[in-house]
Design an enzyme around this catalytic site. Structure first.
Site, PDB file in Angstrom:
ATOM      1  NE  ARG A  86      -5.067   1.818   0.375  1.00  0.00           N
ATOM      2  CZ  ARG A  86      -6.229   1.221   0.529  1.00  0.00           C
ATOM      3  NH1 ARG A  86      -6.578   0.753   1.692  1.00  0.00           N
ATOM      4  NH2 ARG A  86      -7.032   1.102  -0.480  1.00  0.00           N
ATOM      5  CG  ASP A  98      -7.505  -3.179   0.136  1.00  0.00           C
ATOM      6  OD1 ASP A  98      -7.810  -2.119   0.709  1.00  0.00           O
ATOM      7  OD2 ASP A  98      -8.071  -3.593  -0.883  1.00  0.00           O
TER       8      ASP A  98
HETATM    9  N1  ROI Z   1      -7.844  -9.273  -6.344  1.00  0.00           N
HETATM   10  C1  ROI Z   1      -7.384 -10.211  -5.496  1.00  0.00           C
HETATM   11  N2  ROI Z   1      -7.113 -11.421  -5.967  1.00  0.00           N
HETATM   12  N3  ROI Z   1      -7.198  -9.969  -4.170  1.00  0.00           N
HETATM   13  C2  ROI Z   1      -7.471  -8.759  -3.642  1.00  0.00           C
HETATM   14  O1  ROI Z   1      -7.282  -8.562  -2.416  1.00  0.00           O
HETATM   15  C3  ROI Z   1      -7.968  -7.753  -4.481  1.00  0.00           C
HETATM   16  N4  ROI Z   1      -8.291  -6.524  -4.010  1.00  0.00           N
HETATM   17  C4  ROI Z   1      -8.787  -5.604  -4.794  1.00  0.00           C
HETATM   18  C5  ROI Z   1      -8.991  -5.799  -6.274  1.00  0.00           C
HETATM   19  C6  ROI Z   1      -8.139  -4.794  -7.019  1.00  0.00           C
HETATM   20  C7  ROI Z   1     -10.462  -5.612  -6.580  1.00  0.00           C
HETATM   21  N5  ROI Z   1      -8.611  -7.114  -6.699  1.00  0.00           N
HETATM   22  C8  ROI Z   1      -8.141  -8.055  -5.849  1.00  0.00           C
HETATM   23  O2  ROI Z   1      -9.132  -4.446  -4.263  1.00  0.00           O
END
Ligand code: ROI
Length: 163
Positions: A86, A98
């Protein structure tokens, strides 16, 4: 014997072959001890929420059944994130993988490490639409209906890319 708990995991990636990251991670969720992957949504391409100067994301949601306690499950999810090397250089910036614990049964959990239900899930199309594929009739622990949340969080530019 610990009780069996149904929980939902949000997956997201926008670095290093995101489709592969998410597909592999879905399979790996099933390898977590005391845990079974019951369902996985399609993959979705989504515009980044937060800073826009980063690649599009691939998102998905998984339904697990586990007898792990919530923090034990969190440990496993964090190990999995680490195993995908990561990278997260910047807050709300790009990341390899994530894994967010969205819901753990009907429980409300607020500790230093864990906030469940996930504090932003009700306002993120990239969580709500994949979730609705798995559990269209879901009612969240605070009584909100997923079907109502979808009305205020339209599909927009979110694109389902795999069945
Ligand atoms: N934006 C999208 N589209 N998908 C995500 O998984 C995602 N995850 C995040 C942040 C950076 C807030 N934006 C994201 O952690």
């Amino acid at each position: 014997m610990s009780p069996e708990i149904l929980c939902y995991i949000g997956l997201g990636s926008n670095l290093e072959d995101p489709r592969q990251q998410v597909t592999t991670a879905l399979a790996e969720l099933d390898l977590i001890p005391q845990t079974t992957l019951l369902q996985a949504s399609s993959l979705y391409r989504s515009d980044p929420v937060g800073p826009q100067d980063q690649p599009d994301f691939i998102n998905a949601v998984a339904l697990l059944r586990t007898t792990l306690e919530a923090h034990q499950l969190l440990d496993q999810l964090q190990q999995l994130e680490q195993s995908h090397r990561r990278v997260r250089k910047q807050h709300w910036g790009p990341r390899t993988l994530d894994l967010d614990l969205l819901l753990y049964g009907d429980e409300h959990i607020a500790t230093e490490r864990l906030s469940v239900p996930h504090p932003f899930m009700q306002e993120r199309s990239f969580v709500l639409w994949p979730l609705s594929e798995i559990s269209p009739g879901l009612v969240l622990p605070d009584g909100s209906r997923l079907s109502d949340l979808l009305v205020v969080n339209p599909l927009g530019t979110l694109e389902r890319i795999c069945i």
